[in-house]
Design an enzyme around this catalytic site. Structure first.
Site, PDB file in Angstrom:
ATOM      1  CB  THR A 192      -7.168   0.598  -4.645  1.00 15.92           C
ATOM      2  OG1 THR A 192      -6.104  -0.142  -4.329  1.00 15.92           O
ATOM      3  CG2 THR A 192      -8.475   0.208  -3.945  1.00 15.92           C
TER       4      THR A 192
ATOM      5  N   GLY B 251      -6.064 -10.309   2.872  1.00 14.21           N
ATOM      6  CA  GLY B 251      -5.868  -9.143   3.701  1.00 14.21           C
ATOM      7  C   GLY B 251      -5.950  -9.484   5.232  1.00 14.21           C
ATOM      8  NE  ARG B 252     -11.312  -7.431   8.055  1.00 12.96           N
ATOM      9  CZ  ARG B 252     -11.642  -7.001   6.803  1.00 12.96           C
ATOM     10  NH1 ARG B 252     -11.511  -7.378   5.610  1.00 12.96           N
ATOM     11  NH2 ARG B 252     -12.409  -5.687   6.817  1.00 12.96           N
TER      12      ARG B 252
ATOM     13  CB  ILE C 145      -9.674 -15.652   1.266  1.00 10.70           C
ATOM     14  CG1 ILE C 145     -10.154 -15.405  -0.122  1.00 10.70           C
ATOM     15  CG2 ILE C 145      -8.598 -16.916   1.164  1.00 10.70           C
ATOM     16  CD1 ILE C 145     -10.616 -16.370  -1.020  1.00 10.70           C
ATOM     17  NE  ARG C 146     -11.559 -14.131   7.332  1.00 12.01           N
ATOM     18  CZ  ARG C 146     -11.365 -12.836   6.440  1.00 12.01           C
ATOM     19  NH1 ARG C 146     -10.806 -12.881   5.317  1.00 12.01           N
ATOM     20  NH2 ARG C 146     -12.256 -11.703   6.618  1.00 12.01           N
TER      21      ARG C 146
ATOM     22  CG  ASP D  25      -9.457  -8.237  -2.541  1.00  8.55           C
ATOM     23  OD1 ASP D  25      -9.842  -7.677  -1.830  1.00  8.55           O
ATOM     24  OD2 ASP D  25      -9.102  -7.644  -3.681  1.00  8.55           O
ATOM     25  N   GLY D  26     -11.412 -10.719  -0.395  1.00  8.55           N
ATOM     26  CA  GLY D  26     -12.526 -10.294   0.099  1.00  8.55           C
ATOM     27  C   GLY D  26     -13.003 -11.790   0.999  1.00  8.55           C
TER      28      GLY D  26
ATOM     29  CB  SER E 269      -0.913  -0.005   1.318  1.00 10.33           C
ATOM     30  OG  SER E 269      -1.672   1.263   1.500  1.00 10.33           O
TER      31      SER E 269
ATOM     32  CE  LYS F 244      -7.146  -4.449  -3.015  1.00 10.84           C
ATOM     33  NZ  LYS F 244      -7.740  -3.479  -2.299  1.00 10.84           N
TER      34      LYS F 244
ATOM     35  CE1 TYR G 277      -7.395   2.866  -1.666  1.00  4.85           C
ATOM     36  CE2 TYR G 277      -5.475   3.356  -0.457  1.00  4.85           C
ATOM     37  CZ  TYR G 277      -6.575   2.693  -0.820  1.00  4.85           C
ATOM     38  OH  TYR G 277      -6.833   1.656   0.226  1.00  4.85           O
TER      39      TYR G 277
ATOM     40  CD  GLN H 254      -3.278   0.621  -2.632  1.00  4.69           C
ATOM     41  OE1 GLN H 254      -2.662   0.693  -1.695  1.00  4.69           O
ATOM     42  NE2 GLN H 254      -3.955   1.519  -2.935  1.00  4.69           N
TER      43      GLN H 254
ATOM     44  CG  HIS I 274     -11.318  -1.287   0.195  1.00  2.00           C
ATOM     45  ND1 HIS I 274     -10.674  -0.613  -0.722  1.00  2.00           N
ATOM     46  CD2 HIS I 274     -10.247  -1.230   1.147  1.00  2.00           C
ATOM     47  CE1 HIS I 274      -9.773   0.052  -0.371  1.00  2.00           C
ATOM     48  NE2 HIS I 274      -9.435  -0.175   0.983  1.00  2.00           N
TER      49      HIS I 274
HETATM   50  C1  LIG Z   1      -6.567  -2.952   7.801  1.00  2.00           C
HETATM   51  C2  LIG Z   1      -6.859  -2.820   6.315  1.00  2.00           C
HETATM   52  C3  LIG Z   1      -6.194  -1.816   5.853  1.00  2.00           C
HETATM   53  C4  LIG Z   1      -6.144  -1.768   4.452  1.00  2.00           C
HETATM   54  N1  LIG Z   1      -5.693  -0.972   3.477  1.00  2.00           N
HETATM   55  C5  LIG Z   1      -5.587  -1.034   2.163  1.00  2.00           C
HETATM   56  C6  LIG Z   1      -4.975  -0.193   1.398  1.00  2.00           C
HETATM   57  O1  LIG Z   1      -4.135   0.701   1.927  1.00  2.00           O
HETATM   58  N2  LIG Z   1      -4.997  -0.112   0.178  1.00  2.00           N
HETATM   59  C7  LIG Z   1      -6.097  -1.183  -0.518  1.00  2.00           C
HETATM   60  O2  LIG Z   1      -6.082  -1.223  -1.943  1.00  2.00           O
HETATM   61  N3  LIG Z   1      -6.521  -1.885   0.071  1.00  2.00           N
HETATM   62  C8  LIG Z   1      -6.561  -1.936   1.473  1.00  2.00           C
HETATM   63  N4  LIG Z   1      -7.301  -2.860   2.182  1.00  2.00           N
HETATM   64  C9  LIG Z   1      -8.213  -3.733   1.625  1.00  2.00           C
HETATM   65  C10 LIG Z   1      -7.446  -5.073   1.084  1.00  2.00           C
HETATM   66  O3  LIG Z   1      -6.615  -5.163   0.518  1.00  2.00           O
HETATM   67  C11 LIG Z   1      -8.253  -6.072   0.792  1.00  2.00           C
HETATM   68  O4  LIG Z   1      -8.780  -5.802  -0.284  1.00  2.00           O
HETATM   69  C12 LIG Z   1      -9.421  -6.819   1.793  1.00  2.00           C
HETATM   70  O5  LIG Z   1      -8.623  -6.724   3.287  1.00  2.00           O
HETATM   71  C13 LIG Z   1      -9.637  -8.229   1.734  1.00  2.00           C
HETATM   72  O6  LIG Z   1     -10.392  -8.851   2.383  1.00  2.00           O
HETATM   73  P1  LIG Z   1     -10.040  -9.785   3.682  1.00  2.00           P
HETATM   74  O7  LIG Z   1      -9.601  -8.868   4.684  1.00  2.00           O
HETATM   75  O8  LIG Z   1     -11.304 -10.398   4.139  1.00  2.00           O
HETATM   76  O9  LIG Z   1      -9.080 -10.775   3.031  1.00  2.00           O
HETATM   77  C14 LIG Z   1      -7.004  -2.924   3.447  1.00  2.00           C
HETATM   78  C15 LIG Z   1      -7.795  -3.786   4.494  1.00  2.00           C
HETATM   79  C16 LIG Z   1      -7.590  -3.789   5.671  1.00  2.00           C
HETATM   80  C17 LIG Z   1      -8.202  -4.723   6.521  1.00  2.00           C
END
Ligand SMILES: Cc1cc2nc3c(=O)[nH]c(=O)nc-3n(C[C@H](O)[C@H](O)[C@H](O)COP(=O)(O)O)c2cc1C
Length: 393
Positions: free
Chosen positions: A159, A335-336, A315-316, A312-313, A111, A257, A133, A131, A281
């Site tokens: 993004t 992500g998480r 996935i656990r 993305d989103g 990021s 994204k 914005y 990445q 996101h």
């Molecule tokens: C704490 C946090 C910070 C994030 N920061 C960014 C970021 O800076 N840029 C971005 O494109 N996505 C950001 N995201 C989104 C993630 O890239 C991703 O799309 C998302 O976490 C996927 O879902 P998941 O957490 O369920 O895997 C962030 C997500 C979280 C949880």
């Protein structure tokens, strides 16, 4: 290498450890999600509506192939780290994420709001995708991407899905502007409940400074997150012509994204994008959008092989990855899951998460009788009739 005691068995266990290790406000900023958390929950829940159709018999593949490539980089499993700012999670920060991903044989998105300079992170893992914005004027955006290119970034991610929504029904943590004495005093009670966390930072050289070095103007010190948030809020969102311009300026592999609609995916083909990520996101933007996995089949159908489709989103586990790949994703971003791994055990925890996903993908392939991730197809999945209800084409 993680000791046996630090190794965790599931992503859910990593989440529990993150909750135990982190001060409440840091943990809450990782869980995130906006407003009611409808999208946040649906991202995970939608995967459990999908079922497998395994064969029951002999002739199952003795070994399985997980290697693939994304944006020109070979990866050992179809999972990469999605860009997140990992402010205050662990002193190893994004370098720890990069290292954990490198040890797992995969790539990471970094990021522009990361807490560590792109040069340091790329040194830990050359498979780095930077990445951005849409923030600031065109020259400012160019300066940032050129710096990332010089640092060795292999691809650019832009993004799209951020609309500055605020407010969570379960309460947003008060994120400080910077770590000055007043903030330290205010946060001291939280710190006292997590002495291990505070010690870890003090041993690592001091408390997190909450700056975003990759947003710095040339020759200027790293600004704070809130220092640049204003610039971002005042920048009009990009048009398709702006995105085509950025794509052309970058020249190399380019991922958009935050695409949830088939018509927008087709526009990404038109601007010459290499890849898209079907994403909301992680439920952190507009609450009420469907889970990204619900939108995937229509998007994948619309663009075929004209670009690489990621998701993305939510996935656990490895079986979630298999579901996404079977429904048309080339790979997924997490992500998480890795943030919790990082909080639990630094870079070893990040690798632990990728290893769990790898094992889960492998055993699901075996159960499905598929020798390779490239053999997965929609026939492997039972999709309920109403699964994609409300998704726009
Ligand atoms: C704490 C946090 C910070 C994030 N920061 C960014 C970021 O800076 N840029 C971005 O494109 N996505 C950001 N995201 C989104 C993630 O890239 C991703 O799309 C998302 O976490 C996927 O879902 P998941 O957490 O369920 O895997 C962030 C997500 C979280 C949880």
């Amino acid at each position: 290498m993680a000791s046996t005691r630090e190794w965790f068995e599931t992503v859910e266990e990593a989440r529990r450890r993150a909750r135990r290790h982190l001060p409440r406000s840091v943990y809450l900023s990782l869980v995130a999600g906006t407003e009611q958390g409808i999208t946040l929950r649906d991202n995970v829940a939608a995967f459990s509506e999908l079922r497998f159709t395994p064969p029951h018999g002999a002739d199952l593949p003795a070994t399985r192939q997980l290697v693939t490539s994304v944006l020109g980089q070979e990866i050992s499993l179809p999972v990469i780290a999605s860009p997140t700012g990992v402010q205050a999670v662990h002193p190893e920060g994004e370098v720890g994420v990069a290292r954990g991903a490198a040890e797992a044989g995969t790539a990471l998105g970094l990021s522009s709001f990361a807490s560590m300079p792109v040069e340091d992170v790329a040194a830990a893992n050359p498979k780095l995708f930077f990445q951005v914005y849409w923030s600031g004027d065109n020259d400012t955006i160019l300066q940032r991407i050129e710096r990332a290119r010089r640092a060795g970034a292999k691809a650019l991610i832009v993004t799209l899905d951020w609309s500055f929504s605020t407010g969570r029904d379960w309460g947003s943590p008060a994120i400080p502007e910077k770590m000055d004495l007043r903030t330290i005093v205010r946060l001291a009670p939280e710190g006292l409940t997590r002495p291990g966390y505070v010690l870890r930072w003090l041993r690592g050289g001091g408390l997190p400074d909450l700056t975003v070095p990759n947003m710095a103007a040339p020759g200027e010190p790293a600004p704070t997150f809130f220092g640049v948030y204003g610039e971002w809020m005042q920048t009009p969102p990009p048009s398709w012509a702006d995105l085509a311009w950025l794509r052309q300026q970058w020249g190399g592999p380019f991922l958009v994204k935050g695409v949830m609609r088939a018509d927008e995916a087709r526009r990404c083909v038109d601007i010459g994008a290499t890849a898209i990520s079907v994403s909301n996101h992680g439920g952190n933007n507009l609450d009420g959008t469907p889970a990204s996995i619900r939108a995937l089949p229509a998007v994948a159908d619309a663009v075929g092989t004209q670009l690489e489709v990621l998701l993305d989103g939510g996935i656990r586990r490895g079986s979630d990855v298999v579901k996404a790949v079977a429904l048309g994703a080339r790979a997924v971003m997490i992500g998480r899951a890795y943030l919790w791994g990082l909080a639990a055990n630094g870079s070893a925890g990040v690798k632990n998460v990728f290893d769990l996903l790898r094992d889960g993908i492998d055993s699901t392939l075996l159960a499905l009788g598929r020798p390779s991730v490239h053999d997965l197809c929609p026939d492997d999945i039972i999709v309920p009739a109403e699964f994609a209800r409300g998704v726009s084409n």
